[in-house]
Design a protein around this motif. Structure first.
Motif, short mmCIF file in Angstrom:
data_model
loop_
_atom_site.label_atom_id
_atom_site.label_comp_id
_atom_site.label_asym_id
_atom_site.label_seq_id
_atom_site.Cartn_x
_atom_site.Cartn_y
_atom_site.Cartn_z
N UNK A 1 -72.99 -8.23 -129.12
CA UNK A 1 -72.92 -9.64 -128.75
C UNK A 1 -72.57 -9.83 -127.28
N UNK A 2 -73.24 -10.76 -126.64
CA UNK A 2 -72.74 -11.35 -125.41
C UNK A 2 -71.52 -12.20 -125.82
N UNK A 3 -70.74 -12.63 -124.84
CA UNK A 3 -69.57 -13.46 -125.17
C UNK A 3 -69.80 -14.94 -124.87
N UNK A 4 -69.94 -15.26 -123.60
CA UNK A 4 -69.99 -16.66 -123.19
C UNK A 4 -71.33 -17.31 -123.54
N UNK A 5 -71.25 -18.38 -124.32
CA UNK A 5 -72.45 -19.04 -124.78
C UNK A 5 -72.99 -18.47 -126.08
N UNK A 6 -72.42 -17.34 -126.50
CA UNK A 6 -72.85 -16.67 -127.72
C UNK A 6 -71.76 -16.71 -128.77
#
Length: 247
Positions: free
Chosen positions: A12-17
């Motif tokens: 996973x990406x973090x920001x926005x995800x």
């Protein structure tokens, strides 16, 4: 699992995800511009624009410096747009700001429930972000998902930066999987490019960040409203034109 490919890991990406971008980062970006302006209030909207954020609406452009850059890249961009601060000093200040901000992030869903479900299904789980590693870990602790995560990497973890493949390849090595058995999940094209560069089995875009179906569909295998429907896609048979479908 799905017949093609067989996905066993999710990065996973973090920001926005995992966290909603505008609600979580809008105030932080404004504070970053304030710090970089060094007291020159007239410079703040100039710096926000350089980062990709509209000072009036608070919206951030997809694939912009704020949306896709790390602290060092944002600092360099600010200096290029007129900040009088030294880029190295500003990078340290931004890292400290982003670490403080991690505790006030707004999740896209019930993250413990989502991660617990995915873990129970046997997936290896990781987070790879352009944020610094300490901030990622603080976010994971704040939302109670640390125990479900097998791997965490930030821009400063030593695996390179997005869109290079290093963080995904490091995740694969850490959990013992080949990239073709891993799904990359993100909200911007730097996530999708990283997945492609590493040979990810699936590129899954989510629409909870700055990216849109229009900006993401060329590189994403699927565009999802949010991470809560990941299992449906991973376990479903492959279908044509999935990236433009309204999953």
């Amino acid at each position: 699992m799905s017949s093609s490919p067989a996905i066993a890991g999710i990065l996973f990406d973090k920001d926005g995800t995992l966290i909603r971008y505008d609600e979580s980062w809008g105030p932080v970006n404004r504070e970053a511009a304030r710090i970089a302006s060094a007291g020159n209030s007239a410079l703040e909207p100039v710096l926000l624009a350089a980062g990709g954020m509209d000072a009036e609406t608070g919206k951030t452009k997809a694939d912009s410096l704020f949306a896709a850059g790390n602290s060092a890249e944002i600092a360099e961009g600010f200096v290029g747009a007129g900040s009088p601060l030294d880029a190295s000093d500003l990078t340290r200040e931004l890292d400290a700001l982003f670490l403080r901000a991690a505790e006030f992030s707004v999740p896209v869903a019930d993250l413990p429930a989502v991660f617990s479900d995915l873990k129970a299904r046997g997936f290896k789980l990781g987070i790879a972000s352009s944020d610094n590693e300490k901030a990622i870990r603080r976010m994971a602790e704040s939302f109670g998902i640390t125990g479900h995560v097998d791997f965490i990497a930030g821009y400063d973890s030593g695996f390179g930066t997005k869109p290079q493949p290093g963080m995904m390849l490091a995740f694969c090595k850490a959990v013992g999987l080949q990239p073709c058995h891993v799904a990359m999940v993100g909200d911007n094209n730097h996530d999708m490019h990283m997945g492609r560069a590493a040979g990810a089995g699936l590129n899954l875009a989510v629409l909870t960040g700055t990216g849109t179906r229009e900006t993401l569909s060329a590189l994403a295998d699927h565009c999802l409203d949010d991470i809560t429907t990941l299992s449906d896609v991973i376990f479903a048979p492959a279908s044509p034109n999935a990236a433009s479908a309204g999953e």
